[in-house]
Design a protein around this motif. Structure first.
Motif, PDB file in Angstrom:
ATOM      1  N   LEU A   1      17.855   3.800 -49.669  1.00  0.00           N
ATOM      2  CA  LEU A   1      18.072   4.208 -51.052  1.00  0.00           C
ATOM      3  C   LEU A   1      18.202   3.006 -51.979  1.00  0.00           C
ATOM      4  O   LEU A   1      17.779   3.049 -53.138  1.00  0.00           O
ATOM      5  N   GLN A   2      18.768   1.928 -51.484  1.00  0.00           N
ATOM      6  CA  GLN A   2      18.872   0.707 -52.283  1.00  0.00           C
ATOM      7  C   GLN A   2      17.492   0.126 -52.555  1.00  0.00           C
ATOM      8  O   GLN A   2      17.196  -0.322 -53.674  1.00  0.00           O
ATOM      9  N   ILE A   3      16.637   0.124 -51.541  1.00  0.00           N
ATOM     10  CA  ILE A   3      15.272  -0.391 -51.720  1.00  0.00           C
ATOM     11  C   ILE A   3      14.521   0.460 -52.740  1.00  0.00           C
ATOM     12  O   ILE A   3      13.827  -0.070 -53.623  1.00  0.00           O
ATOM     13  N   ALA A   4      14.656   1.784 -52.629  1.00  0.00           N
ATOM     14  CA  ALA A   4      13.998   2.673 -53.594  1.00  0.00           C
ATOM     15  C   ALA A   4      14.470   2.370 -55.008  1.00  0.00           C
ATOM     16  O   ALA A   4      13.670   2.296 -55.956  1.00  0.00           O
TER      17      ALA A   4
ATOM     18  N   VAL B   1       7.678   4.766 -55.862  1.00  0.00           N
ATOM     19  CA  VAL B   1       7.891   4.841 -54.416  1.00  0.00           C
ATOM     20  C   VAL B   1       7.794   6.293 -53.965  1.00  0.00           C
ATOM     21  O   VAL B   1       7.985   7.217 -54.760  1.00  0.00           O
ATOM     22  N   GLN B   2       7.491   6.469 -52.708  1.00  0.00           N
ATOM     23  CA  GLN B   2       7.440   7.807 -52.105  1.00  0.00           C
ATOM     24  C   GLN B   2       8.426   7.828 -50.940  1.00  0.00           C
ATOM     25  O   GLN B   2       8.344   6.986 -50.043  1.00  0.00           O
TER      26      GLN B   2
ATOM     27  N   GLN C   1      16.682  13.450 -53.380  1.00  0.00           N
ATOM     28  CA  GLN C   1      15.698  14.329 -52.773  1.00  0.00           C
ATOM     29  C   GLN C   1      14.501  13.519 -52.273  1.00  0.00           C
ATOM     30  O   GLN C   1      14.172  12.464 -52.831  1.00  0.00           O
ATOM     31  N   ALA C   2      13.876  14.013 -51.219  1.00  0.00           N
ATOM     32  CA  ALA C   2      12.704  13.357 -50.654  1.00  0.00           C
ATOM     33  C   ALA C   2      11.738  14.415 -50.142  1.00  0.00           C
ATOM     34  O   ALA C   2      12.121  15.568 -49.922  1.00  0.00           O
ATOM     35  N   ASP C   3      10.499  14.038 -49.948  1.00  0.00           N
ATOM     36  CA  ASP C   3       9.563  14.916 -49.272  1.00  0.00           C
ATOM     37  C   ASP C   3       9.909  14.945 -47.790  1.00  0.00           C
ATOM     38  O   ASP C   3      10.535  14.010 -47.264  1.00  0.00           O
TER      39      ASP C   3
ATOM     40  N   LEU D   1       1.222   3.795 -55.711  1.00  0.00           N
ATOM     41  CA  LEU D   1       2.406   3.612 -54.877  1.00  0.00           C
ATOM     42  C   LEU D   1       2.676   2.140 -54.603  1.00  0.00           C
ATOM     43  O   LEU D   1       1.802   1.407 -54.142  1.00  0.00           O
ATOM     44  N   ALA D   2       3.905   1.728 -54.841  1.00  0.00           N
ATOM     45  CA  ALA D   2       4.318   0.365 -54.499  1.00  0.00           C
ATOM     46  C   ALA D   2       4.892   0.289 -53.100  1.00  0.00           C
ATOM     47  O   ALA D   2       4.867  -0.768 -52.469  1.00  0.00           O
TER      48      ALA D   2
END
Length: 204
Positions: free
Chosen positions: A20-23, A33-34, A58-60, A78-79
């Motif tokens: 989550l920190q990276i996102a 980001v995905q 939330q995430a896929d 997308l990065a």
């Protein structure tokens, strides 16, 4: 050139927090980001990545039918792709992610466990250890103070469970991280039960 990264650890090492920190860091710079998490893991709600520190989003979800190449190879905006609970990936999906990084130039960072409660590798983790271009251990500690590298499963009374299906979804009330010495010891049940009770009390 993009890479496939694998960040692994025993339970309770802060994998989801790191993800989550990276996102957040990417998005703070205006980049896309995905995020994915395993559909089988519904501890915090389906498709939700949550850390023990209270961070969540939330995430896929991915499952056995997810084709990452079809989903992501044309996503030029997308990065980075971030995947939680990556031990539940199928070997073929790990290969897709490896191909994605190297042919679509999309960095992909997978976070997950390396082994189960019996010390056996998860198939997804085994393939990540084989194919990932960059592998890093996220460290945590055992109740004895040594570095934890293994996981054990507990029953409702805090006693160790040695048999059962490889996958049984659970958190602090079901699993503990331990060092290799404690993993092989037959005389640490009281310590496991005490650590489990402390975790339960902290989350009440």
């Amino acid at each position: 050139m993009a890479k496939l990264f694998f960040r692994y650890s025993a339970m309770n090492a802060g994998k989801s927090t790191s993800l989550l920190q990276i996102a957040y860091n990417y998005e703070e710079q205006g980049q896309t980001v995905q995020l994915f998490t395993a559909g089988i893991d519904d501890r915090s709600g389906k498709g939700r990545i949550a850390s023990r520190l209270g961070l969540q989003r939330q995430a896929d979800v991915f499952d056995a039918d997810t084709d990452f190449l079809s989903l992501l190879s044309s996503r030029t905006e997308l990065a980075c792709v971030l995947i939680d609970e990556s031990q539940f990936l199928l070997p073929a999906q790990v290969r897709q992610l490896h191909q994605l990084a190297h042919t679509a130039d999309i960095p992909t960072i997978c976070f997950g466990l390396r082994s189960d409660f019996q010390g056996n590798p998860f198939p997804g983790a085994a393939y990540l250890l084989t194919l990932a271009d960059d592998i890093e251990e996220i460290k945590t500690i055992c109740a004895c103070g040594r570095k934890a590298t293994m996981n054990i499963r507990l029953d409702d009374h805090g006693h160790r469970v040695r048999e059962g299906e490889q996958v049984e979804i659970g958190g602090n009330n079901r699993y503990l991280q331990v060092c290799a010495r404690c993993f092989y010891s037959e005389h640490v049940r009281a310590k496991f039960a005490l650590a489990s009770a402390k975790k339960k009390a902290a989350h009440q």
